[in-house]
Design an enzyme around this catalytic site. Structure first.
Site, PDB file in Angstrom:
ATOM      1  N   HIS A  44     -13.609  53.994  -5.191  1.00 18.30           N
ATOM      2  CA  HIS A  44     -12.733  55.146  -5.428  1.00 18.30           C
ATOM      3  C   HIS A  44     -12.798  55.582  -6.893  1.00 18.30           C
ATOM      4  O   HIS A  44     -11.965  55.167  -7.704  1.00 18.30           O
ATOM      5  CB  HIS A  44     -11.287  54.785  -5.068  1.00 18.30           C
ATOM      6  CG  HIS A  44     -11.064  54.566  -3.621  1.00 18.30           C
ATOM      7  ND1 HIS A  44     -10.707  55.576  -2.764  1.00 18.30           N
ATOM      8  CD2 HIS A  44     -11.170  53.448  -2.867  1.00 18.30           C
ATOM      9  CE1 HIS A  44     -10.586  55.090  -1.542  1.00 18.30           C
ATOM     10  NE2 HIS A  44     -10.866  53.800  -1.572  1.00 18.30           N
ATOM     11  N   CYS A  83     -15.612  55.830  -0.025  1.00 19.71           N
ATOM     12  CA  CYS A  83     -15.065  54.825   0.884  1.00 19.71           C
ATOM     13  C   CYS A  83     -15.244  55.271   2.341  1.00 19.71           C
ATOM     14  O   CYS A  83     -16.351  55.229   2.857  1.00 19.71           O
ATOM     15  CB  CYS A  83     -13.613  54.523   0.521  1.00 19.71           C
ATOM     16  SG  CYS A  83     -13.007  52.958   1.186  1.00 19.71           S
ATOM     17  N   GLU A  92     -12.017  58.418  -8.118  1.00 22.17           N
ATOM     18  CA  GLU A  92     -10.909  59.324  -8.425  1.00 22.17           C
ATOM     19  C   GLU A  92      -9.708  58.608  -9.035  1.00 22.17           C
ATOM     20  O   GLU A  92      -8.847  59.237  -9.648  1.00 22.17           O
ATOM     21  CB  GLU A  92     -10.484  60.091  -7.165  1.00 22.17           C
ATOM     22  CG  GLU A  92      -9.721  59.292  -6.127  1.00 22.17           C
ATOM     23  CD  GLU A  92     -10.578  58.419  -5.213  1.00 22.17           C
ATOM     24  OE1 GLU A  92     -10.004  57.802  -4.302  1.00 22.17           O
ATOM     25  OE2 GLU A  92     -11.815  58.351  -5.408  1.00 22.17           O
TER      26      GLU A  92
END
Length: 197
Positions: free
Chosen positions: A178, A83, A180
């Site tokens: 994202h 991002c 994660e």
């Protein structure tokens, strides 16, 4: 092995956990360190640049940390930016509304990024995305930028409606989503393909 996570803003803990999970899956131990000052970059084998608000992250770093980070990446330190991290890594950055912003960037990858490409927070979305060499991942786009142009050494690992959510160039991986938040598959690929090589 030491992997750094730029720890000024963003999903720091989630990236740390994804790196730990990935290293276990690959069968080795990793020390994950939070990078807040230029000296924290010493001895790293790789670094993650999390999302967040890119102008705020630059201000928090006072530019000094980011310039030191740029030098390390140019000298071969493997880097993964998600991002806002992708925004920093681009050579060209524009904003969807105001165009040129003049914000600080690392200017490393042959790509153009448009900040807030999909709109405001309410336009955030999730989808399954296929990444070359990685497979299908659940991608979370939160006030996401988009990589709208690549050239030179940059190569897309995926395409989405004329944009490139994942781009690799040499020792750098840029993602406009994202990973994660949903998977450690991308972090595992980063460790295996960019850090351990």
């Amino acid at each position: 092995m030491r992997i750094g996570v730029l720890a000024l803003q963003g999903d720091i803990e989630e990236h740390e956990q994804a790196i730990r999970d990935s290293s276990r899956s690959l069968g080795f131990k990793v020390d994950v360190v939070r990078v807040k000052r230029p000296g924290d970059l010493k001895g790293l084998s790789g670094i993650l640049i999390p999302g967040g608000e890119s102008t705020t992250i630059w201000k928090l770093s006072q530019g000094e940390l980011m310039l030191a980070l740029r030098d390390e990446i140019l000298n071969g330190l493997p880097a993964m930016g998600t991002c806002a991290g992708a925004i920093f890594m681009a050579k060209e950055v524009k904003d969807r509304v105001v165009g040129e912003t003049g914000q600080g960037i690392l200017g490393l990858m042959d790509m153009t990024v448009i900040r807030n490409y999909y709109g405001r927070q309410r336009e955030s979305f999730e989808m399954d995305l296929n990444l070359e060499g990685i497979g299908s991942v659940r991608a979370v786009f939160i006030r996401a930028p988009a990589i709208v142009r690549i050239w030179g050494k940059a190569n897309a690992l995926s395409e989405l409606n004329g944009t490139y959510p994942a781009v690799i160039q040499d020792n750098m991986l840029a993602l406009t989503f994202h990973p994660e938040l949903t998977t450690s598959k991308v972090h595992e690929w980063f460790l295996r393909e960019l850090v351990l090589k």
